[in-house]
Structure formats: C-alpha cells, structure tokens
Design an enzyme around this catalytic site. Structure first.
Site, PDB file in Angstrom:
ATOM      1  N   ALA A 100       0.867  -1.174   0.000  1.00 35.33           N
ATOM      2  CA  ALA A 100       0.000   0.000   0.000  1.00 35.33           C
ATOM      3  C   ALA A 100       0.905   1.225   0.000  1.00 35.33           C
ATOM      4  CB  ALA A 100      -0.892  -0.020   1.234  1.00 35.33           C
ATOM      5  N   GLY A 143       0.472  -4.835   1.060  1.00 36.95           N
ATOM      6  CA  GLY A 143      -0.720  -4.840   0.207  1.00 36.95           C
ATOM      7  C   GLY A 143      -0.503  -5.584  -1.106  1.00 36.95           C
TER       8      GLY A 143
HETATM    9  C1  HXC Z   1       4.977   4.309  -1.430  1.00 34.50           C
HETATM   10  C2  HXC Z   1       6.813   3.278  -2.328  1.00 34.50           C
HETATM   11  C3  HXC Z   1       6.463   2.054  -1.732  1.00 34.50           C
HETATM   12  C4  HXC Z   1       5.277   2.016  -0.943  1.00 34.50           C
HETATM   13  C5  HXC Z   1       8.282   1.759  -2.844  1.00 34.50           C
HETATM   14  N1  HXC Z   1       7.933   3.045  -3.002  1.00 34.50           N
HETATM   15  N2  HXC Z   1       7.386   1.132  -2.063  1.00 34.50           N
HETATM   16  N3  HXC Z   1       6.072   4.379  -2.176  1.00 34.50           N
HETATM   17  N4  HXC Z   1       4.585   3.150  -0.829  1.00 34.50           N
HETATM   18  N5  HXC Z   1       4.851   0.884  -0.370  1.00 34.50           N
HETATM   19  C6  HXC Z   1       8.652   4.068  -3.761  1.00 34.50           C
HETATM   20  C7  HXC Z   1       9.892   4.539  -3.052  1.00 34.50           C
HETATM   21  O1  HXC Z   1       9.569   5.520  -2.106  1.00 34.50           O
HETATM   22  C8  HXC Z   1      10.685   5.113  -4.201  1.00 34.50           C
HETATM   23  O2  HXC Z   1      10.173   6.377  -4.547  1.00 34.50           O
HETATM   24  C9  HXC Z   1      10.347   4.169  -5.351  1.00 34.50           C
HETATM   25  O3  HXC Z   1       9.122   3.527  -4.983  1.00 34.50           O
HETATM   26  C10 HXC Z   1      11.383   3.088  -5.551  1.00 34.50           C
HETATM   27  O4  HXC Z   1      11.583   2.427  -4.318  1.00 34.50           O
HETATM   28  P1  HXC Z   1      13.045   2.209  -3.673  1.00 34.50           P
HETATM   29  O5  HXC Z   1      12.866   1.966  -2.223  1.00 34.50           O
HETATM   30  O6  HXC Z   1      13.967   3.303  -4.072  1.00 34.50           O
HETATM   31  O7  HXC Z   1      13.485   0.867  -4.415  1.00 34.50           O
HETATM   32  P2  HXC Z   1      14.482  -0.260  -3.856  1.00 34.50           P
HETATM   33  O8  HXC Z   1      15.670   0.377  -3.179  1.00 34.50           O
HETATM   34  O9  HXC Z   1      14.724  -1.161  -4.998  1.00 34.50           O
HETATM   35  O10 HXC Z   1      13.676  -1.043  -2.726  1.00 34.50           O
HETATM   36  C11 HXC Z   1      12.502  -1.790  -3.039  1.00 34.50           C
HETATM   37  C12 HXC Z   1      11.706  -2.167  -1.756  1.00 34.50           C
HETATM   38  C13 HXC Z   1      11.433  -0.868  -0.954  1.00 34.50           C
HETATM   39  C14 HXC Z   1      12.539  -3.124  -0.913  1.00 34.50           C
HETATM   40  C15 HXC Z   1      10.427  -2.860  -2.181  1.00 34.50           C
HETATM   41  O11 HXC Z   1      10.865   0.098  -1.839  1.00 34.50           O
HETATM   42  C16 HXC Z   1      10.481  -1.070   0.192  1.00 34.50           C
HETATM   43  O12 HXC Z   1      10.846  -1.586   1.236  1.00 34.50           O
HETATM   44  N6  HXC Z   1       9.223  -0.619   0.026  1.00 34.50           N
HETATM   45  C17 HXC Z   1       8.231  -0.695   1.072  1.00 34.50           C
HETATM   46  C18 HXC Z   1       7.774  -2.114   1.254  1.00 34.50           C
HETATM   47  C19 HXC Z   1       6.719  -2.194   2.351  1.00 34.50           C
HETATM   48  O13 HXC Z   1       6.999  -1.922   3.514  1.00 34.50           O
HETATM   49  N7  HXC Z   1       5.514  -2.538   1.954  1.00 34.50           N
HETATM   50  C20 HXC Z   1       4.437  -2.615   2.854  1.00 34.50           C
HETATM   51  C21 HXC Z   1       3.710  -1.329   2.765  1.00 34.50           C
HETATM   52  S1  HXC Z   1       2.503  -1.216   4.010  1.00 34.50           S
HETATM   53  P3  HXC Z   1      11.113   7.678  -4.601  1.00 34.50           P
HETATM   54  O14 HXC Z   1      10.161   8.786  -4.935  1.00 34.50           O
HETATM   55  O15 HXC Z   1      11.747   7.793  -3.261  1.00 34.50           O
HETATM   56  O16 HXC Z   1      12.103   7.373  -5.684  1.00 34.50           O
HETATM   57  C22 HXC Z   1       1.201  -2.004   3.450  1.00 34.50           C
HETATM   58  C23 HXC Z   1       0.151  -1.956   4.435  1.00 34.50           C
HETATM   59  C24 HXC Z   1      -1.168  -2.504   4.097  1.00 34.50           C
HETATM   60  O17 HXC Z   1       1.127  -2.516   2.377  1.00 34.50           O
HETATM   61  C25 HXC Z   1      -2.080  -2.246   5.241  1.00 34.50           C
HETATM   62  C26 HXC Z   1      -1.494  -1.426   6.335  1.00 34.50           C
HETATM   63  C27 HXC Z   1      -2.325  -0.315   6.826  1.00 34.50           C
END
Ligand code: HXC
Length: 257
Positions: free
Chosen positions: A65, A108
């Site tokens: 998400a 998500g």
């Molecule tokens: C918003 C996101 C995002 C996310 C990645 N991006 N995941 N933006 N929400 N979930 C964005 C980053 O900010 C970045 O934007 C761009 O996508 C590329 O991501 P990077 O981190 O630079 O890429 P990388 O280094 O290759 O790492 C990939 C990754 C990492 C390991 C997947 O992005 C990551 O850990 N993302 C979050 C994963 C996560 O925690 N997901 C769960 C979300 S919570 P910019 O603009 O900075 O370049 C969820 C909750 C559901 O889903 C219900 C809860 C209420």
C-alpha cells in the site's frame, strides 16, 4: 482507457490487467485500488471474459500500500473513509483470476496476490507482510489469508518480524501454485488463464465458489454446498457437451452457459 494507473488488454477470452505505477514500484494508492477494482468488476460483468490475469512489472508486482499516502492519516480518516474497503470487492468477483507475481509482493502487494484465485510466481518473486516495520499491521486481509494459505507458524513469523519469503519458500509453504522462470511468467499465466477461459464460465464460477467456501465454513456444510452446485451443473448445456465430447473422443466446445 479511463484508467491512469493500470493497463488493460484483451487476448481472446482472457483479460490482462497490468499495474502501471513504475516510479512507485506499483504502490497501491487509493487511485490504483479504485481502478483495479472498477476494471475487474467491469470485466466480471462481461460474459466474453473467462479469466482475468493481474500482473505488475518484472521488479515489482506491488511494493505494498502507498506508505506516503497513509503516513499523515489519523484514525478517523481511516475509519470514516473505510480505507481499503474497496479491495474486499475484488474477493467477490466471480470470474476466475490469476495473479502473475514477479519481484516484490509486499504488504498490500502480497494481499492483492492472495485476493486472486490462482497465484503463479516467477523465481524472482519476494513475498511478505512487512507492515510491522512501519508500525502498522496488514489491512487488506494479509493476517487472515496468509495464515490460511501457509499456516500459523510461517504467517506469525512473517507478520511479527517482517521477514520476506522467496519464491521457492512460498511454493513449499503453499502460498503459490507454481514457480516459473521470470521470462516465462506472463506467458505461463496467460496460458493458464486461457485454459480456464476455455472451460464453461458458469461451471468455472461454481468450482471457484465451491473452493472458496472451504475457507468460510465447516466440512459438512462445505460438502453440502459443493453437492448442491454439483447437482446444479446438470442444468447447463456445457455439462452435456463436456460429457458427450468425452464419449465421442473429441474436444468439448463449451458455450459458456
Ligand atoms: C509508497 C513506495 C512504496 C510504498 C516503494 N515506493 N514502495 N512508495 N509506498 N509501499 C517508492 C519509493 O519511495 C521510491 O520512490 C520508489 O518507490 C522506488 O523504491 P526504492 O525503495 O527506491 O526501491 P528499492 O531500493 O529497490 O527497494 C525496493 C523495496 C522498498 C525493498 C520494495 O521500496 C520497500 O521496502 N518498500 C516498502 C515495502 C513495504 O513496507 N511494503 C508494505 C507497505 S505497508 P522515490 O520517490 O523515493 O524514488 C502495506 C500496508 C497494508 O502494504 C495495510 C497497512 C495499513
């Protein structure tokens, strides 16, 4: 297309829905949610569509998400807008769905994949519910569907530590039906979808409904439910066609009704 964050293609009776927010690794903001749900419900109403494939990019099915969108929200914002409630409608779609997962399926993204009926993974797929690392918990059914898919042991560890699973572990644990080489993922998903779409649509819907019932009820009630639908398929022309084709040693040509 009225959509900005997804791409839609038709390949015969198969519809391909591709998440297309590459700069954010397909993070599921409200616009993506509304577009995926609206498009899938549209396809669900179309009898010419026998199966829907949902996919992302090679690097990310969906990285979760949208964290930036959720960050400033308060309890009442989330509660009053019933944040994420639209995703539940995806679980009520009757047309079979296939998730083709390559790269990150986190939070998500993992939950979205689990909302689909058949889950195929590329050997690069990474699954997890890392919400705890953000100070939150899964919100699109992850704690429930992951637990039903892989059991308490792994689900609890993944939800409490945020550890991710690779494709091999996900297949061994029963989260995905098969792992295929990354370059073959989409082709394989479309082939599976084409097979499903070639079946009788109402019968495929009933098979899906019957399997899904196993998650909702007791064995006795579930078998009773299955038996009623089993009897019901004998009201379709497709049952006659399927069984006649077998006796005539030819391929069936289902009319999908
Ligand atoms: C918003 C996101 C995002 C996310 C990645 N991006 N995941 N933006 N929400 N979930 C964005 C980053 O900010 C970045 O934007 C761009 O996508 C590329 O991501 P990077 O981190 O630079 O890429 P990388 O280094 O290759 O790492 C990939 C990754 C990492 C390991 C997947 O992005 C990551 O850990 N993302 C979050 C994963 C996560 O925690 N997901 C769960 C979300 S919570 P910019 O603009 O900075 O370049 C969820 C909750 C559901 O889903 C219900 C809860 C209420």
């Amino acid at each position: 297309s009225p959509y900005e964050t997804i791409l839609l293609e038709r390949k015969g009776r198969v519809a391909l829905l591709t998440l297309n927010r590459p700069k954010a690794l397909n993070a599921l903001n409200l616009q993506v949610m509304n577009e995926v749900v609206a498009a899938t419900e549209d396809l669900d109403r179309d009898p010419e569509v026998g199966c829907v494939v949902l996919t992302g990019s090679a690097k990310a099915f969906a990285a979760g998400a949208d964290i930036k969108e959720m960050c400033p929200q308060g309890y009442l914002d989330m509660y009053l807008s019933d944040w994420f409630a639209a995703w539940d409608r995806l679980g009520r779609v009757r047309t079979p769905t296939v998730a083709a997962v390559s790269g990150y399926a986190l939070g998500g993204g993992c939950e979205l994949a689990m909302l689909c009926d058949i889950l195929l993974a590329s050997d690069t797929a990474v699954f997890g519910q890392p919400e705890i690392k953000l100070g939150v918990i899964p919100g699109i059914g992850g704690s429930q569907r992951l637990t039903r898919a892989v059991g308490k042991a792994k689900a609890m560890e993944l939800c409490l530590t945020g550890r991710t699973m690779d494709a091999v572990e996900a297949e061994r644990a029963g989260l995905v039906s098969r792992v295929v080489p990354a370059g073959e993922l989409l082709g394989e998903a479309l082939a599976v979808a084409d097979t499903v779409a070639g079946m009788s649509l109402p019968v495929a819907m009933m098979a899906k409904e019957s399997v899904d019932r196993a998650f909702e009820t007791t064995l006795t009630e579930g078998v009773r439910f299955e038996r009623r639908l089993f009897h019901a398929v004998f009201a379709t022309e497709d049952q006659k066609e399927g069984m006649t084709a077998f006796t005539e040693k030819r391929e069936p040509r289902f009319r999908h009704r």
